[in-house]
Motif scaffolding. Structure first.
Motif, short mmCIF file in Angstrom:
data_model
loop_
_atom_site.label_atom_id
_atom_site.label_comp_id
_atom_site.label_asym_id
_atom_site.label_seq_id
_atom_site.Cartn_x
_atom_site.Cartn_y
_atom_site.Cartn_z
N LYS A 94 0.87 -1.18 0.00
CA LYS A 94 0.00 0.00 0.00
C LYS A 94 0.91 1.24 0.00
O LYS A 94 1.68 1.45 0.92
N THR A 112 -1.43 2.48 -5.23
CA THR A 112 -1.38 3.86 -4.77
C THR A 112 -2.68 4.30 -4.10
O THR A 112 -3.77 4.01 -4.57
N GLY A 132 -13.51 5.95 -4.34
CA GLY A 132 -14.68 5.64 -3.52
C GLY A 132 -14.79 6.61 -2.37
O GLY A 132 -15.70 7.45 -2.32
N SER A 148 -5.14 10.55 7.74
CA SER A 148 -4.63 10.12 6.45
C SER A 148 -3.83 11.22 5.77
O SER A 148 -4.21 12.39 5.79
N ALA A 149 -2.73 10.81 5.12
CA ALA A 149 -1.94 11.75 4.32
C ALA A 149 -2.72 12.23 3.10
O ALA A 149 -2.30 13.18 2.44
N LYS A 167 -15.11 7.20 4.65
CA LYS A 167 -15.83 6.12 5.28
C LYS A 167 -16.24 6.44 6.70
O LYS A 167 -15.56 7.17 7.41
#
Ligand code: PSU
Ligand code: MN
Length: 314
Positions: A94, A112, A132, A148-149, A167
């Motif tokens: 990942k 990615t 998504g 998250s980056a 999410k």
């Protein structure tokens, strides 16, 4: 270094000939991420969905560019054999933006994230990207500092990202606050509400609503002219009749968060762990919804890319 299909692999960033031709001619292109293929959806649906997404983009008049790392290079646009490799291999890393150089230099296969995909796409001149859900601020971020980056990267890279929010495993309101601090605009597409990924409405109200791809392209053009860099998030909800049952959703989410805590899952494993839990614990229902989301978002991204190309050509 050798050849991969017809592509020379000695360069760290390789644009697929179909994508390169479209970019050179000012035709619409839509970037697609690969983490959702390698780590966000179970096999064999992942490959089926990845192909269907590319087909959807083509049907709407744009060229798909799925982005991944293979054979020592970031690939912008994959051949079908490469898409299959990303979907089938067990050793796909990942890759967030900070990992990109390391994974390329080591010659590892990589999928990615939104962050790494946005960077590679923007670097070659792609203006629109479909996914998504974005990464965001995790619920226990006050203690874990897990954000998250994707968020900081969206502030840096200039691209239109079509998504269905973040999410529900995340802290949605905190994520929206961070996007505000980072100067990343969030436009509700056909809605005043921020979507809740599996659910049409996260409960958070947005400041700006758009109803057509033309409006998004006009906002992008205004930002270009003003020099306001950074990305635009187009928040596109799943239609209410297709959303996950909210009670099922809440039950599965509570279980998943508790399990992640019990098992001490942390870092980049958290998002794949919770997604996998959702897919198994909802009896496949979350997979259906996730698939519908990515297909809907790819279709809209292609329509936006068509309008952006029209303005860029004028
Ligand atoms: N949303 C999904 N499926 C996914 C992801 C997000 O519906 O697979 C992936 C995206 O690639 C996103 C990444 O960029 O998860 C965020 O991971 P992290 O929270 O570790 O930054
Ligand atoms: Mn994280």
């Amino acid at each position: 270094m050798g050849h991969y299909g017809d592509l020379v692999t000695s360069q760290p960033l390789v644009v697929h000939p179909d994508v390169a031709a479209a970019l050179a001619q000012g035709r619409p292109v839509v970037a697609l991420e690969s983490t959702i293929v390698a780590h966000g959806l179970p096999r064999p649906e992942n490959l089926r969905v990845a192909r269907a997404v590319e087909a959807t983009v083509r049907e709407r008049g744009a060229v798909p560019a799925t982005i991944a790392v293979l054979d020592g290079a970031v690939r912008v646009g994959l051949g079908d054999d490469q898409l299959e490799e990303i979907a089938a291999r067990d050793d796909v890393v990942k890759v967030s933006l900070r990992d990109l150089g390391t994974v390329v230099a080591r010659g590892l296969p990589g999928a990615t994230t939104v962050a790494a995909t946005s960077h590679a796409a923007a670097r070659v001149g792609i203006r629109v990207f479909a996914t998504g859900g974005l990464g965001g601020v995790h619920r226990e971020a006050r203690d874990s500092w897990d954000e998250s980056a994707d968020l900081a990267t969206l502030a840096q890279e200039s691209i239109v990202v079509v998504c269905s929010g973040v999410k529900s495993i995340l802290d949605v309101r905190a994520t929206l606050e961070r996007l505000e601090s980072l100067n990343v605009p969030v436009l509700g597409f056909g809605t005043d509400q921020f979507p809740g990924f599996y659910l049409s409405d996260s409960g958070a109200t947005l400041e700006w609503r758009v109803d057509t791809p033309e409006e998004v392209a006009a906002i992008l053009a205004a930002r270009d002219a003003l020099g306001t860099t950074g990305s635009i998030v187009v928040a596109h909800p799943i239609p209410e009749h297709d959303q996950m049952d909210p009670d099922l959703h809440d039950r599965v989410l509570d279980e998943g968060l508790q399990l992640a805590r019990q098992k001490g899952v942390h870092g980049k494993a958290v998002t794949p762990f919770l997604l996998d839990h959702f897919h198994r614990a909802s009896g496949g229902r979350s997979l259906e919804v996730n698939t519908a989301i990515i297909l809907n978002n790819s279709a809209l991204a292609a329509e936006i890319a068509v309008q952006v190309a029209r303005i860029d050509a004028a």
